[in-house]
Scaffold this motif. Structure first.
Motif, PDB file in Angstrom:
ATOM      1  N   PHE A  34      -2.035  13.176  -0.739  1.00  0.00           N
ATOM      2  CA  PHE A  34      -2.158  11.984  -1.833  1.00  0.00           C
ATOM      3  C   PHE A  34      -1.294  12.628  -3.083  1.00  0.00           C
ATOM      4  CE2 PHE A  34      -5.410  10.553   1.083  1.00  0.00           C
ATOM      5  CZ  PHE A  34      -4.666   9.559   1.455  1.00  0.00           C
ATOM      6  N   ASN A  35      -0.546  11.835  -3.688  1.00  0.00           N
ATOM      7  CA  ASN A  35      -0.112  12.275  -5.162  1.00  0.00           C
ATOM      8  C   ASN A  35      -0.180  11.071  -6.166  1.00  0.00           C
ATOM      9  OD1 ASN A  35       1.008  15.236  -4.399  1.00  0.00           O
ATOM     10  ND2 ASN A  35       2.160  13.852  -3.029  1.00  0.00           N
ATOM     11  N   ALA A  36      -0.200  11.364  -7.403  1.00  0.00           N
ATOM     12  CA  ALA A  36      -0.092  10.303  -8.507  1.00  0.00           C
ATOM     13  C   ALA A  36       0.410  11.095  -9.516  1.00  0.00           C
ATOM     14  CB  ALA A  36      -1.599   9.803  -9.029  1.00  0.00           C
ATOM     15  N   ALA A  37       1.683  10.480  -9.985  1.00  0.00           N
ATOM     16  CA  ALA A  37       2.566  11.369 -11.070  1.00  0.00           C
ATOM     17  C   ALA A  37       1.710  10.673 -12.452  1.00  0.00           C
ATOM     18  CB  ALA A  37       3.982  10.727 -11.128  1.00  0.00           C
ATOM     19  N   THR A  38       1.934  11.401 -13.377  1.00  0.00           N
ATOM     20  CA  THR A  38       1.317  11.010 -14.730  1.00  0.00           C
ATOM     21  C   THR A  38       2.369  10.578 -15.782  1.00  0.00           C
ATOM     22  OG1 THR A  38       1.417  13.259 -15.373  1.00  0.00           O
ATOM     23  CG2 THR A  38      -0.614  12.800 -14.330  1.00  0.00           C
ATOM     24  N   VAL A  39       2.032   9.757 -16.554  1.00  0.00           N
ATOM     25  CA  VAL A  39       2.788   9.225 -17.766  1.00  0.00           C
ATOM     26  C   VAL A  39       2.300   9.935 -18.997  1.00  0.00           C
ATOM     27  CG1 VAL A  39       3.622   7.373 -18.863  1.00  0.00           C
ATOM     28  CG2 VAL A  39       3.388   7.138 -16.483  1.00  0.00           C
ATOM     29  N   ASP A  40       2.905  10.844 -19.677  1.00  0.00           N
ATOM     30  CA  ASP A  40       2.515  11.463 -20.996  1.00  0.00           C
ATOM     31  C   ASP A  40       2.992  10.677 -21.975  1.00  0.00           C
ATOM     32  OD1 ASP A  40       2.265  13.314 -23.119  1.00  0.00           O
ATOM     33  OD2 ASP A  40       3.192  14.859 -22.071  1.00  0.00           O
ATOM     34  N   ILE A  41       1.928  10.121 -22.885  1.00  0.00           N
ATOM     35  CA  ILE A  41       2.060   9.242 -24.057  1.00  0.00           C
ATOM     36  C   ILE A  41       1.699  10.106 -25.110  1.00  0.00           C
ATOM     37  CG2 ILE A  41       1.796   7.062 -22.907  1.00  0.00           C
ATOM     38  CD1 ILE A  41      -1.361   7.072 -23.874  1.00  0.00           C
ATOM     39  N   THR A  42       1.762  11.422 -25.209  1.00  0.00           N
ATOM     40  CA  THR A  42       1.441  12.209 -26.353  1.00  0.00           C
ATOM     41  C   THR A  42       2.122  11.938 -27.535  1.00  0.00           C
ATOM     42  OG1 THR A  42       0.567  13.823 -24.847  1.00  0.00           O
ATOM     43  CG2 THR A  42       0.925  14.627 -27.110  1.00  0.00           C
ATOM     44  N   ASN A  43       1.632  11.872 -28.529  1.00  0.00           N
ATOM     45  CA  ASN A  43       2.663  11.579 -30.044  1.00  0.00           C
ATOM     46  C   ASN A  43       2.121  12.426 -30.873  1.00  0.00           C
ATOM     47  OD1 ASN A  43       0.575  10.056 -31.487  1.00  0.00           O
ATOM     48  ND2 ASN A  43       0.775   8.752 -29.559  1.00  0.00           N
ATOM     49  N   ALA A  47      -4.808  13.571 -31.158  1.00  0.00           N
ATOM     50  CA  ALA A  47      -5.942  14.331 -31.585  1.00  0.00           C
ATOM     51  C   ALA A  47      -5.521  15.733 -31.157  1.00  0.00           C
ATOM     52  CB  ALA A  47      -7.335  14.096 -31.344  1.00  0.00           C
ATOM     53  N   GLY A  48      -5.544  16.697 -32.298  1.00  0.00           N
ATOM     54  CA  GLY A  48      -5.318  18.117 -31.881  1.00  0.00           C
ATOM     55  C   GLY A  48      -4.096  18.473 -31.388  1.00  0.00           C
ATOM     56  N   GLN A  49      -3.176  17.529 -31.401  1.00  0.00           N
ATOM     57  CA  GLN A  49      -1.867  17.662 -30.338  1.00  0.00           C
ATOM     58  C   GLN A  49      -2.270  17.988 -28.962  1.00  0.00           C
ATOM     59  OE1 GLN A  49       1.370  17.200 -31.663  1.00  0.00           O
ATOM     60  NE2 GLN A  49      -0.225  16.179 -33.249  1.00  0.00           N
ATOM     61  N   TRP A  50      -3.296  17.227 -28.425  1.00  0.00           N
ATOM     62  CA  TRP A  50      -3.665  17.487 -26.931  1.00  0.00           C
ATOM     63  C   TRP A  50      -2.799  16.410 -26.130  1.00  0.00           C
ATOM     64  CZ3 TRP A  50      -6.034  21.237 -24.431  1.00  0.00           C
ATOM     65  CH2 TRP A  50      -6.777  22.216 -25.243  1.00  0.00           C
TER      66      TRP A  50
END
Length: 137
Positions: A34-43, A47-50
């Motif tokens: 099973f796989n689940a792609a992620t959606v990166d919403i970092t901006n 917090a802490g650029q995590w």
């Protein structure tokens, strides 16, 4: 889940479209992933650029692969017909003491091999082609 025999994981197909599932092959090795792609919403305000991920977003998929021997000529014909026709069919993967995964899959890989002093074998891959359902034991 306790230790289980690998041979107890079954792969079945609804070959008539009426919900009558039949085992199609004598798989000697098999994998369900099973796989689940992620959606990166970092901006810039994260917090802490995590990295931050959008919960519940992304594409889910499943892949079944295996190798073995076809249990009969009818099973071979069904799988081969699905491959060459690009047909999507409902499949079941039954995992003992875990449950059943069921839904539409498409045959994406079909390979045949054989030794001069042995039986004909095959390798098979299926990719999910829609929503899958899981029924726990």
């Amino acid at each position: 889940m306790s230790a289980q025999k690998g041979k107890d994981l079954l792969l079945k197909v609804d070959s008539d479209g009426a919900g009558n599932f039949q085992t199609v092959a004598g798989l000697r090795a098999r994998t369900l992933a099973f796989n689940a792609a992620t959606v990166d919403i970092t901006n810039t305000e994260s917090a802490g650029q995590w990295r931050e991920l959008l919960a519940g977003a992304g594409v889910k998929s499943a892949r079944i692969s295996g190798n073995g021997v076809f249990k009969d000529a009818q099973s071979d014909e069904i799988v081969r017909g699905y491959f060459f026709g690009g047909t999507q069919a409902n499949w079941q993967v039954i995992v003992p003491d875990f449950g059943t995964v069921e839904g539409p899959f498409q045959v994406t890989t079909l390979e045949y091999a054989g030794q001069h002093d042995g039986e004909m074998t095959f390798e098979l891959s299926l990719e999910s082609a829609g929503q899958l359902n899981f029924t726990a034991v």
